[in-house]
Design a protein around this motif. Structure first.
Motif, PDB file in Angstrom:
ATOM      1  N   THR A 177      33.592  61.719  30.199  1.00 40.88           N
ATOM      2  CA  THR A 177      34.004  60.390  30.633  1.00 40.88           C
ATOM      3  C   THR A 177      33.953  60.305  32.145  1.00 40.88           C
ATOM      4  OG1 THR A 177      35.477  60.200  28.719  1.00 40.88           O
ATOM      5  CG2 THR A 177      35.836  58.660  30.523  1.00 40.88           C
ATOM      6  N   ALA A 178      33.415  59.195  32.645  1.00 38.51           N
ATOM      7  CA  ALA A 178      33.338  58.955  34.082  1.00 38.51           C
ATOM      8  C   ALA A 178      34.253  57.792  34.446  1.00 38.51           C
ATOM      9  CB  ALA A 178      31.902  58.641  34.487  1.00 38.51           C
ATOM     10  N   HIS A 179      35.114  57.998  35.439  1.00 38.12           N
ATOM     11  CA  HIS A 179      36.030  56.962  35.920  1.00 38.12           C
ATOM     12  C   HIS A 179      35.696  56.643  37.372  1.00 38.12           C
ATOM     13  CE1 HIS A 179      38.876  57.339  32.488  1.00 38.12           C
ATOM     14  NE2 HIS A 179      38.467  58.599  32.501  1.00 38.12           N
ATOM     15  N   LEU A 180      35.554  55.361  37.674  1.00 41.03           N
ATOM     16  CA  LEU A 180      35.384  54.939  39.060  1.00 41.03           C
ATOM     17  C   LEU A 180      36.758  54.957  39.716  1.00 41.03           C
ATOM     18  CD1 LEU A 180      33.216  53.812  41.050  1.00 41.03           C
ATOM     19  CD2 LEU A 180      33.993  51.522  40.389  1.00 41.03           C
ATOM     20  N   THR A 181      36.912  55.706  40.800  1.00 40.85           N
ATOM     21  CA  THR A 181      38.246  55.933  41.379  1.00 40.85           C
ATOM     22  C   THR A 181      38.447  55.220  42.708  1.00 40.85           C
ATOM     23  OG1 THR A 181      37.450  57.984  42.398  1.00 40.85           O
ATOM     24  CG2 THR A 181      38.500  58.164  40.235  1.00 40.85           C
ATOM     25  N   VAL A 182      37.656  54.200  42.973  1.00 41.27           N
ATOM     26  CA  VAL A 182      37.755  53.515  44.271  1.00 41.27           C
ATOM     27  C   VAL A 182      39.082  52.793  44.461  1.00 41.27           C
ATOM     28  CG1 VAL A 182      35.275  53.246  44.511  1.00 41.27           C
ATOM     29  CG2 VAL A 182      36.584  51.481  43.329  1.00 41.27           C
ATOM     30  N   ALA A 183      39.797  52.537  43.374  1.00 42.78           N
ATOM     31  CA  ALA A 183      41.087  51.843  43.498  1.00 42.78           C
ATOM     32  C   ALA A 183      42.077  52.628  44.347  1.00 42.78           C
ATOM     33  CB  ALA A 183      41.686  51.588  42.110  1.00 42.78           C
ATOM     34  N   ASP A 184      41.824  53.918  44.505  1.00 41.55           N
ATOM     35  CA  ASP A 184      42.738  54.767  45.266  1.00 41.55           C
ATOM     36  C   ASP A 184      42.622  54.578  46.777  1.00 41.55           C
ATOM     37  OD1 ASP A 184      43.709  55.828  42.932  1.00 41.55           O
ATOM     38  OD2 ASP A 184      42.348  57.535  42.938  1.00 41.55           O
ATOM     39  N   TYR A 185      41.561  53.903  47.231  1.00 39.63           N
ATOM     40  CA  TYR A 185      41.440  53.726  48.677  1.00 39.63           C
ATOM     41  C   TYR A 185      41.110  52.296  49.112  1.00 39.63           C
ATOM     42  CZ  TYR A 185      36.299  53.953  48.205  1.00 39.63           C
ATOM     43  OH  TYR A 185      34.990  53.731  47.856  1.00 39.63           O
ATOM     44  N   LEU A 186      40.806  51.406  48.169  1.00 37.90           N
ATOM     45  CA  LEU A 186      40.496  50.033  48.541  1.00 37.90           C
ATOM     46  C   LEU A 186      41.776  49.233  48.750  1.00 37.90           C
ATOM     47  CD1 LEU A 186      37.528  49.206  46.138  1.00 37.90           C
ATOM     48  CD2 LEU A 186      37.420  49.771  48.562  1.00 37.90           C
ATOM     49  N   GLY A 187      41.710  48.249  49.595  1.00 35.72           N
ATOM     50  CA  GLY A 187      42.861  47.402  49.853  1.00 35.72           C
ATOM     51  C   GLY A 187      43.151  46.467  48.699  1.00 35.72           C
ATOM     52  N   ALA A 188      44.343  45.884  48.698  1.00 34.66           N
ATOM     53  CA  ALA A 188      44.793  45.027  47.601  1.00 34.66           C
ATOM     54  C   ALA A 188      43.887  43.812  47.418  1.00 34.66           C
ATOM     55  CB  ALA A 188      46.235  44.590  47.849  1.00 34.66           C
ATOM     56  N   GLU A 189      43.459  43.213  48.509  1.00 32.00           N
ATOM     57  CA  GLU A 189      42.624  42.014  48.415  1.00 32.00           C
ATOM     58  C   GLU A 189      41.269  42.327  47.785  1.00 32.00           C
ATOM     59  OE1 GLU A 189      40.564  38.665  51.324  1.00 32.00           O
ATOM     60  OE2 GLU A 189      42.263  39.849  52.074  1.00 32.00           O
ATOM     61  N   THR A 190      40.691  43.463  48.204  1.00 34.45           N
ATOM     62  CA  THR A 190      39.405  43.867  47.637  1.00 34.45           C
ATOM     63  C   THR A 190      39.546  44.208  46.159  1.00 34.45           C
ATOM     64  OG1 THR A 190      38.706  44.762  49.772  1.00 34.45           O
ATOM     65  CG2 THR A 190      37.497  45.512  47.831  1.00 34.45           C
ATOM     66  N   LEU A 191      40.609  44.904  45.827  1.00 36.14           N
ATOM     67  CA  LEU A 191      40.843  45.259  44.425  1.00 36.14           C
ATOM     68  C   LEU A 191      40.995  44.020  43.563  1.00 36.14           C
ATOM     69  CD1 LEU A 191      43.282  48.317  44.540  1.00 36.14           C
ATOM     70  CD2 LEU A 191      40.941  48.259  43.687  1.00 36.14           C
ATOM     71  N   HIS A 192      41.651  43.018  44.104  1.00 36.52           N
ATOM     72  CA  HIS A 192      41.846  41.776  43.358  1.00 36.52           C
ATOM     73  C   HIS A 192      40.499  41.142  43.002  1.00 36.52           C
ATOM     74  CE1 HIS A 192      43.743  38.142  41.938  1.00 36.52           C
ATOM     75  NE2 HIS A 192      42.970  37.424  42.747  1.00 36.52           N
ATOM     76  N   GLN A 193      39.531  41.242  43.911  1.00 38.21           N
ATOM     77  CA  GLN A 193      38.211  40.684  43.654  1.00 38.21           C
ATOM     78  C   GLN A 193      37.436  41.506  42.621  1.00 38.21           C
ATOM     79  OE1 GLN A 193      35.972  39.298  47.245  1.00 38.21           O
ATOM     80  NE2 GLN A 193      37.721  40.130  48.396  1.00 38.21           N
ATOM     81  N   LEU A 194      37.714  42.803  42.600  1.00 37.74           N
ATOM     82  CA  LEU A 194      36.953  43.704  41.740  1.00 37.74           C
ATOM     83  C   LEU A 194      37.535  43.895  40.344  1.00 37.74           C
ATOM     84  CD1 LEU A 194      36.139  46.553  44.288  1.00 37.74           C
ATOM     85  CD2 LEU A 194      34.435  45.191  43.078  1.00 37.74           C
ATOM     86  N   GLU A 195      38.851  43.843  40.242  1.00 37.04           N
ATOM     87  CA  GLU A 195      39.518  44.344  39.034  1.00 37.04           C
ATOM     88  C   GLU A 195      39.058  43.686  37.740  1.00 37.04           C
ATOM     89  OE1 GLU A 195      43.638  43.889  39.708  1.00 37.04           O
ATOM     90  OE2 GLU A 195      43.583  41.721  39.957  1.00 37.04           O
ATOM     91  N   ARG A 196      38.697  42.432  37.775  1.00 34.92           N
ATOM     92  CA  ARG A 196      38.278  41.750  36.544  1.00 34.92           C
ATOM     93  C   ARG A 196      36.862  42.130  36.134  1.00 34.92           C
ATOM     94  NH1 ARG A 196      37.466  36.741  36.990  1.00 34.92           N
ATOM     95  NH2 ARG A 196      37.632  36.539  39.255  1.00 34.92           N
ATOM     96  N   HIS A 197      36.157  42.825  37.007  1.00 37.59           N
ATOM     97  CA  HIS A 197      34.749  43.126  36.735  1.00 37.59           C
ATOM     98  C   HIS A 197      34.455  44.616  36.602  1.00 37.59           C
ATOM     99  CE1 HIS A 197      33.759  38.924  37.583  1.00 37.59           C
ATOM    100  NE2 HIS A 197      34.544  39.017  38.647  1.00 37.59           N
ATOM    101  N   ILE A 198      35.452  45.472  36.798  1.00 41.37           N
ATOM    102  CA  ILE A 198      35.221  46.922  36.716  1.00 41.37           C
ATOM    103  C   ILE A 198      35.446  47.429  35.291  1.00 41.37           C
ATOM    104  CG2 ILE A 198      36.045  49.184  37.462  1.00 41.37           C
ATOM    105  CD1 ILE A 198      36.586  48.137  40.178  1.00 41.37           C
ATOM    106  N   ARG A 199      34.468  48.150  34.769  1.00 42.44           N
ATOM    107  CA  ARG A 199      34.650  48.835  33.490  1.00 42.44           C
ATOM    108  C   ARG A 199      35.616  49.997  33.699  1.00 42.44           C
ATOM    109  NH1 ARG A 199      28.960  50.168  30.628  1.00 42.44           N
ATOM    110  NH2 ARG A 199      30.413  51.053  29.121  1.00 42.44           N
ATOM    111  N   PRO A 200      36.578  50.197  32.812  1.00 39.05           N
ATOM    112  CA  PRO A 200      37.559  51.276  33.007  1.00 39.05           C
ATOM    113  C   PRO A 200      36.924  52.659  33.003  1.00 39.05           C
ATOM    114  CG  PRO A 200      37.755  50.311  30.816  1.00 39.05           C
ATOM    115  CD  PRO A 200      36.839  49.413  31.601  1.00 39.05           C
ATOM    116  N   HIS A 201      35.860  52.842  32.239  1.00 41.99           N
ATOM    117  CA  HIS A 201      35.200  54.146  32.207  1.00 41.99           C
ATOM    118  C   HIS A 201      33.834  54.030  31.539  1.00 41.99           C
ATOM    119  CE1 HIS A 201      37.436  53.929  28.348  1.00 41.99           C
ATOM    120  NE2 HIS A 201      36.307  54.428  27.878  1.00 41.99           N
TER     121      HIS A 201
END
Length: 216
Positions: A177-201
């Motif tokens: 399984t591959a997990h994209l881990t960018v949530a650990d360093y991206l800012g809240a505003e950027t994450l808000h734009q991405l979260e609805r479009h990122i596959r969990p794994h």
């Protein structure tokens, strides 16, 4: 056929049928990722595990290393330092055995990132792409397939300057399984734009020859 040649052929037959275990690969493998653990240290870790004692063993830097559960014939995971782990998986392929390792760094405040490596049964390094096509960042982003969706994906990808991916084996299965881990360093505003479009794994399944990306 001369007797020495007969014996050599017989020996090769036995070796080709030999199934390398994860613990044997762990002890014998030569990789910079395990430089902190000598062969004796690795054997000590296995001895403590077999004694049902998950005891920590001092490594070459004076820190403590420890095996984690579960440990099976084809799976093993060791915590080398507080921020690094290595998982070992042995995969039978006909008369041979492929050894796969995942070395992961995950420090506090730092996104987890993994390196996947493959070896043959003699623990000689093999090209990773023969057995696993590593995850591409765009495969984690889901948008519409029309022109607007493609433009949106392009914009979202530009928000991820340093894509980091953590890989994990299924201890009791044949998947990675591959997990994209960018949530650990991206800012809240950027994450808000991405979260609805990122596959969990992304899940890859061993098909007898290589790991193949599982379709949704």
């Amino acid at each position: 056929m001369k007797k020495p040649l007969i014996l050599a052929v017989a020996l090769l037959t036995v070796l080709s049928a030999y199934a390398l275990t994860a613990r044997e690969a762990f002890v014998r493998i030569e990789t910079p990722s395990l430089n902190l653990l000598t062969v004796q240290m690795r054997q000590d870790l296995l001895s403590y595990y077999d004694a049902d004692t998950l005891r920590q063993v001092p490594n070459a830097l004076g820190g403590l290393s420890q095996l984690t559960r579960p440990l099976t014939d084809d799976y093993l995971k060791v915590r080398i330092t507080p921020v690094s782990t290595m998982a070992v998986k042995t995969i039978p392929t006909g008369k041979d055995t492929i050894v796969a390792t995942i070395y992961t760094i995950a420090a506090p405040g730092q996104a987890a990132d993994s390196q996947v490596t493959f070896y043959d049964s003699r623990l000689r390094k093999l090209p990773t792409h023969r057995f696993l096509r590593l995850a591409q960042i765009d495969e984690f982003i889901e948008t519409g397939r029309n022109r607007e969706g493609r433009e949106q994906k392009k914009r979202l990808l530009s928000l991820i300057p340093y894509p980091t991916v953590e890989y994990t084996f299924a201890p009791d299965g044949d998947t990675v399984t591959a997990h994209l881990t960018v949530a650990d360093y991206l800012g809240a505003e950027t994450l808000h734009q991405l979260e609805r479009h990122i596959r969990p794994h992304l899940t890859y399944v061993w098909n007898g020859h290589k790991y193949e990306l599982q379709k949704k």
